[in-house]
Design a protein around this motif. Structure first.
Motif, mmCIF file in Angstrom:
data_model
loop_
_atom_site.group_PDB
_atom_site.id
_atom_site.type_symbol
_atom_site.label_atom_id
_atom_site.label_comp_id
_atom_site.label_asym_id
_atom_site.label_seq_id
_atom_site.Cartn_x
_atom_site.Cartn_y
_atom_site.Cartn_z
ATOM 1 N N ILE B 119 0.820 -1.211 0.000
ATOM 2 C CA ILE B 119 0.000 0.000 0.000
ATOM 3 C C ILE B 119 0.854 1.262 0.000
ATOM 4 C CG2 ILE B 119 -0.296 0.216 2.517
ATOM 5 C CD1 ILE B 119 -3.050 0.596 -0.158
ATOM 6 N N ASN B 120 2.088 1.185 0.564
ATOM 7 C CA ASN B 120 2.973 2.355 0.548
ATOM 8 C C ASN B 120 3.366 2.715 -0.885
ATOM 9 O OD1 ASN B 120 2.975 2.887 3.242
ATOM 10 N ND2 ASN B 120 4.738 1.595 3.699
ATOM 11 N N THR B 121 3.641 1.678 -1.668
ATOM 12 C CA THR B 121 4.006 1.925 -3.068
ATOM 13 C C THR B 121 2.846 2.578 -3.813
ATOM 14 O OG1 THR B 121 5.482 0.023 -3.027
ATOM 15 C CG2 THR B 121 4.783 0.808 -5.195
ATOM 16 N N VAL B 122 1.650 2.078 -3.545
ATOM 17 C CA VAL B 122 0.470 2.651 -4.205
ATOM 18 C C VAL B 122 0.293 4.114 -3.821
ATOM 19 C CG1 VAL B 122 -2.061 2.532 -4.307
ATOM 20 C CG2 VAL B 122 -0.710 0.436 -4.439
ATOM 21 N N LEU B 123 0.414 4.375 -2.527
ATOM 22 C CA LEU B 123 0.200 5.734 -2.041
ATOM 23 C C LEU B 123 1.280 6.698 -2.553
ATOM 24 C CD1 LEU B 123 -0.954 5.224 1.662
ATOM 25 C CD2 LEU B 123 -2.178 6.481 -0.113
ATOM 26 N N LEU B 124 2.540 6.274 -2.462
ATOM 27 C CA LEU B 124 3.630 7.188 -2.780
ATOM 28 C C LEU B 124 3.830 7.378 -4.276
ATOM 29 C CD1 LEU B 124 6.259 5.990 -0.119
ATOM 30 C CD2 LEU B 124 4.969 8.133 -0.124
ATOM 31 N N HIS B 125 3.621 6.317 -5.053
ATOM 32 C CA HIS B 125 4.043 6.388 -6.455
ATOM 33 C C HIS B 125 2.898 6.343 -7.451
ATOM 34 C CE1 HIS B 125 8.192 6.060 -5.122
ATOM 35 N NE2 HIS B 125 7.814 5.060 -4.339
ATOM 36 N N TYR B 126 1.679 6.087 -7.004
ATOM 37 C CA TYR B 126 0.569 6.015 -7.957
ATOM 38 C C TYR B 126 -0.550 6.998 -7.599
ATOM 39 C CZ TYR B 126 2.968 2.028 -9.917
ATOM 40 O OH TYR B 126 3.920 1.236 -10.513
ATOM 41 N N LEU B 127 -1.019 6.901 -6.383
ATOM 42 C CA LEU B 127 -2.035 7.885 -5.994
ATOM 43 C C LEU B 127 -1.391 9.254 -5.806
ATOM 44 C CD1 LEU B 127 -4.259 5.847 -3.486
ATOM 45 C CD2 LEU B 127 -4.963 6.806 -5.677
ATOM 46 N N GLY B 128 -0.254 9.285 -5.146
ATOM 47 C CA GLY B 128 0.445 10.539 -4.952
ATOM 48 C C GLY B 128 -0.222 11.418 -3.909
ATOM 49 N N ILE B 129 0.478 12.530 -3.616
ATOM 50 C CA ILE B 129 0.003 13.419 -2.552
ATOM 51 C C ILE B 129 -1.348 14.038 -2.899
ATOM 52 C CG2 ILE B 129 0.474 15.615 -1.380
ATOM 53 C CD1 ILE B 129 3.463 14.890 -1.559
ATOM 54 N N GLY B 130 -1.547 14.340 -4.145
ATOM 55 C CA GLY B 130 -2.777 15.062 -4.516
ATOM 56 C C GLY B 130 -3.914 14.174 -4.966
ATOM 57 N N TYR B 131 -3.968 12.956 -4.483
ATOM 58 C CA TYR B 131 -5.044 12.081 -4.970
ATOM 59 C C TYR B 131 -6.414 12.557 -4.467
ATOM 60 C CZ TYR B 131 -5.585 9.512 -0.519
ATOM 61 O OH TYR B 131 -5.853 9.163 0.775
ATOM 62 N N HIS B 132 -7.446 12.093 -5.109
ATOM 63 C CA HIS B 132 -8.808 12.499 -4.766
ATOM 64 C C HIS B 132 -9.529 11.346 -4.063
ATOM 65 C CE1 HIS B 132 -8.088 15.883 -7.458
ATOM 66 N NE2 HIS B 132 -7.602 15.004 -8.310
ATOM 67 N N SER B 133 -10.508 11.692 -3.289
ATOM 68 C CA SER B 133 -11.271 10.673 -2.566
ATOM 69 C C SER B 133 -12.757 10.934 -2.774
ATOM 70 C CB SER B 133 -10.927 10.719 -1.073
ATOM 71 O OG SER B 133 -11.588 9.683 -0.403
ATOM 72 N N THR B 134 -13.420 9.995 -3.443
ATOM 73 C CA THR B 134 -14.840 10.170 -3.771
ATOM 74 C C THR B 134 -15.587 8.884 -3.454
ATOM 75 O OG1 THR B 134 -14.154 11.595 -5.613
ATOM 76 C CG2 THR B 134 -16.450 10.848 -5.597
ATOM 77 N N GLY B 135 -16.543 8.975 -2.588
ATOM 78 C CA GLY B 135 -17.382 7.803 -2.277
ATOM 79 C C GLY B 135 -16.578 6.610 -1.810
ATOM 80 N N GLY B 136 -15.544 6.855 -1.022
ATOM 81 C CA GLY B 136 -14.739 5.738 -0.508
ATOM 82 C C GLY B 136 -13.735 5.216 -1.506
ATOM 83 N N MET B 137 -13.628 5.888 -2.653
ATOM 84 C CA MET B 137 -12.649 5.492 -3.671
ATOM 85 C C MET B 137 -11.551 6.544 -3.744
ATOM 86 S SD MET B 137 -15.047 4.126 -6.765
ATOM 87 C CE MET B 137 -15.436 2.379 -6.895
ATOM 88 N N ALA B 138 -10.296 6.095 -3.639
ATOM 89 C CA ALA B 138 -9.167 7.000 -3.852
ATOM 90 C C ALA B 138 -8.785 6.886 -5.321
ATOM 91 C CB ALA B 138 -8.007 6.597 -2.958
ATOM 92 N N HIS B 139 -8.574 8.036 -6.008
ATOM 93 C CA HIS B 139 -8.325 7.954 -7.450
ATOM 94 C C HIS B 139 -7.410 9.060 -7.933
ATOM 95 C CE1 HIS B 139 -11.415 11.152 -8.251
ATOM 96 N NE2 HIS B 139 -11.958 10.636 -7.166
ATOM 97 N N ASN B 140 -6.801 8.770 -9.060
ATOM 98 C CA ASN B 140 -5.928 9.735 -9.712
ATOM 99 C C ASN B 140 -5.724 9.281 -11.161
ATOM 100 O OD1 ASN B 140 -4.453 12.049 -9.841
ATOM 101 N ND2 ASN B 140 -3.102 11.530 -8.128
ATOM 102 N N GLY B 141 -5.199 10.165 -11.961
ATOM 103 C CA GLY B 141 -4.938 9.803 -13.349
ATOM 104 C C GLY B 141 -3.509 9.290 -13.502
ATOM 105 N N LEU B 142 -3.334 8.247 -14.313
ATOM 106 C CA LEU B 142 -2.008 7.705 -14.606
ATOM 107 C C LEU B 142 -1.746 7.859 -16.100
ATOM 108 C CD1 LEU B 142 -2.045 4.349 -12.539
ATOM 109 C CD2 LEU B 142 -1.178 6.587 -11.820
ATOM 110 N N CYS B 143 -0.452 7.791 -16.462
ATOM 111 C CA CYS B 143 -0.076 7.856 -17.890
ATOM 112 C C CYS B 143 -0.698 9.095 -18.540
ATOM 113 C CB CYS B 143 -0.484 6.589 -18.628
ATOM 114 S SG CYS B 143 0.112 5.065 -17.888
ATOM 115 N N HIS B 144 -0.448 10.239 -17.913
ATOM 116 C CA HIS B 144 -0.965 11.522 -18.426
ATOM 117 C C HIS B 144 -2.490 11.503 -18.531
ATOM 118 C CE1 HIS B 144 3.206 12.455 -19.200
ATOM 119 N NE2 HIS B 144 3.312 11.332 -19.918
ATOM 120 N N ASP B 145 -3.101 10.972 -17.523
ATOM 121 C CA ASP B 145 -4.575 10.921 -17.423
ATOM 122 C C ASP B 145 -5.233 10.031 -18.480
ATOM 123 O OD1 ASP B 145 -4.635 12.424 -15.189
ATOM 124 O OD2 ASP B 145 -5.454 14.242 -16.108
ATOM 125 N N SER B 146 -4.438 9.208 -19.136
ATOM 126 C CA SER B 146 -5.065 8.310 -20.110
ATOM 127 C C SER B 146 -5.622 7.068 -19.423
ATOM 128 C CB SER B 146 -4.073 7.905 -21.208
ATOM 129 O OG SER B 146 -2.966 7.251 -20.636
#
Lengths: 263, 349
Positions: B119-146
């Motif tokens: 989960i640390n890898t997910v948080l630090l390198h994929y979700l990142g500091i600015g991730y969003h949280s909606t309806g219990g889902m943490a999300h962010n865009g990867l690969c330039h939001d593709s």
């Protein structure tokens, strides 16, 4: 609290109601009932032990009395907080039983001050209980559409009326959870509330209950009545192949009655 | 007659009220033997999954019953009962005693020994500091939001269709979605439907289920199908590829979601086999007040199999923990993104 009680007593003892001095052979009463009691139940679908607890018994009914006939429609409720403490934990549950019914009695015999009434009643009793720690089996609904045989022995002396009533359940169309006893299982998860009772079964049960009332009423000059009675009731779901888990419920109550003559 | 009336009335009342003890028999005692026997019998009659667990329940009783005697300590009784229930290897089977809760240990050891996520890898390198949280889902865009990356850790977190639609609409350039459910131990089935309501469907069958209907191990109600919500008129559906990441930590509602993906052309399971848990649990009390939980339903997937012991992925891929811990890269997320982008390229040419 004091004001409603005073109002009721004023109505009961002082108010010369419009029909009180009518010579009509038909009299109409509104009964108010309240009381406290002790109830117990056991539902073998989820537990082999008996819950016990204190109950309240509010109720209201409309009664029409004629020399040979009596008709009554009633909405009665009993409900309370129950508990068991078989081990280190106290287990609590909440339950209620609204009952909607009608009854008809005919005077069968009388001798001096003694009157015998007999008849029947049809009612629907809904059982709802909540046991929060039981997950998918926490509610445990039951419904009982019943036909009952009834009898009542009355004895009047002066302004006092003493009575004993007996009700025997003849037949009940009972609805209960199925074998797996899940109250909120539904196979169509897209609309769970519409399918809550999917696994409930309805079946006929014979001789599934009894009740007695023994009490006394004071007949007031206004035509109203005030009384006290002891009430006992027993209900059993019986069982069927599809719904084999027995539910048994009994209660004892001390009831306070007010009857207002309105016609 | 007058003199006998009152005694007659009282006699009637007392006689009926005293019938109560005859009508309602005494509770069975909370002795150790009664408690053990009751627990065994309830499972024998109500547990829905003996066929897929391959357990000889009578043999379990015969081997453990001699260890139970009246007067044994609650801890000892609990240990024997927990051993009995543990033979079922079922995460929906528990015994709650107030001082302890039994679990299907093999399930948890299997999860932690074969963890499919860091989960640390997910948080630090994929979700990142600015991730969003909606309806219990943490999300962010990867690969330039593709690619939309969504981490959904529990089906107990309510996600409504409107919130899920809002997430999708936040990434208008997205060519696919990675729905990361690794470690999701389940929750409410209504959230399964809420998520699927944004996927292209025409009301197709998702799975079928049946509930225990009698004491025999194979006594069930007929199978009843569950269907996907018909969303054919919805123009906001997500029709791009969706890769659902699963591992041994996926249980219960997450496994149900996993079998539902069989009904969708654009959804793929990637990772490890889930821990199963497709049966819905019910609960009850023992004579001594302990509670037990057991599944009373069985679920059959669209392909006709009962994946109670785990839903296999469409694309098996072992999680590379050393890679995650040393390079900060999650090989499942990377592979899922590559799969989506590759699918995109294939569809173009």
């Amino acid at each position: 609290m004091r004001r409603p009680v005073l109002t009721l007593l004023t109505l009961l003892f002082a108010l010369p109601l419009w029909g009180a001095e009518s010579d009509s052979a038909t009299h109409t009463f509104i009964h108010l009932r309240s009381g406290v009691g002790y109830g117990l139940y056991r539902d073998l679908g989820t537990l082999p032990i008996t819950y016990r607890g204190l109950q309240l018994h509010p109720g209201i009914s409309l009664e029409i009395q004629q020399p040979l006939w009596r008709y009554e429609g009633a909405l009665l409720v009993d409900g309370g907080v129950y508990g068991i403490k078989p081990s280190i934990n106290y287990i609590q549950a909440y339950g209620g039983h609204p009952l909607l019914g009608v009854r008809v009695w005919r005077k069968m015999a009388h001798h001096n001050h003694l009157h015998l009434w007999a008849g029947g009643s049809a009612d629907n009793l809904f059982d709802i209980r909540y046991q929060s720690s039981l997950g998918n089996a926490c509610a445990g609904f039951g419904n009982y559409a019943r036909l009952n045989l009834e009898g009542c022995l009355e004895y009047t002396i002066g302004s006092w009326l003493f009575y004993a009533q007996l009700q025997l359940n003849a037949i009940s169309l009972t609805t209960r959870p199925g074998f797996a006893y899940m109250d909120n299982f539904d196979q169509d998860i897209s609309s769970p509330t519409a399918n809550t009772f999917d696994q409930y079964h309805t079946y006929l049960a014979l001789a599934a209950g009894a009740a007695t009332d023994v009490g006394a009423s004071l007949l007031l000059a206004t035509g109203n009545r005030i009384g006290l009675s002891y009430h006992w009731s027993y209900l059993s779901s019986q069982s069927s192949d599809a719904s084999p888990h027995l539910f048994q419920y009994a209660h004892h109550a001390l009831l306070f009655h007010l009857a207002f003559k309105i016609k | 007659m007058k003199h006998f009336s009152i005694p007659i009335l009282l006699a009637i009342a007392i006689s009926f009220a005293s019938c109560e003890r005859a009508l309602i028999a005494d509770d069975i005692s909370a002795s150790a033997t009664n408690t053990f026997d009751y627990l065994w019998q309830r499972f024998d009659q109500q547990y829905a999954l003996f066929d897929v667990k391959d357990v000889d329940w009578q043999a379990v009783y015969d081997s453990l019953r001699p260890r139970v005697y009246n007067g044994m300590s609650p801890d000892s009784l609990f240990a024997v009962c927990a051993t009995m229930l543990g033979t079922l290897r079922d995460g929906h089977v528990n015994l709650y005693a107030g001082f302890d809760v039994s679990r299907a240990d093999s399930l948890y050891y299997r999860f932690y020994s074969q963890s499919g996520i860091d989960i640390n890898t997910v948080l630090l390198h994929y979700l990142g500091i600015g991730y969003h949280s909606t309806g219990g889902m943490a999300h962010n865009g990867l690969c330039h939001d593709s690619v939309i990356y969504i981490y959904y850790g529990s089906f107990s977190n309510t996600v409504s269709p409107s919130l899920f639609r809002r997430i999708i609409q936040s990434y208008p350039q997205a060519q696919g979605m990675v729905l990361d459910m690794r470690g999701n131990g389940g929750g409410s089935l209504s959230n399964v439907i809420n998520i699927l309501s944004l996927m292209p469907s025409h009301g197709q069958q998702l799975y079928s289920s049946q509930i225990k209907a009698g004491p025999a191990h194979d006594h069930f109600t007929p199978l009843v199908a569950t269907y996907a919500p018909d969303c054919s008129a919805d123009t906001t559906l997500f029709t791009r590829p969706v890769v659902v990441l699963v591992d041994r930590g996926c249980f219960s509602a997450t496994s149900v979601f996993a079998i539902c993906t069989q009904a969708y052309d654009n959804m793929y399971l990637m990772g490890d086999t889930t821990s199963g848990g497709l049966g819905l649990p019910s609960m009850g009390y023992l004579p001594n007040g302990w509670r037990y939980r057991l599944p009373v339903t069985r679920t059959v997937a669209l392909d006709g199999n009962n994946y109670e012991n785990g839903v296999p992925p469409d694309i098996p891929l072992a999680f590379d923990l050393p890679r995650a811990q040393t390079l900060g890269r999650d090989n499942l997320i990377d592979s899922a993104c590559a799969y989506i982008l590759h699918s995109l390229n294939e569809s173009k040419y």
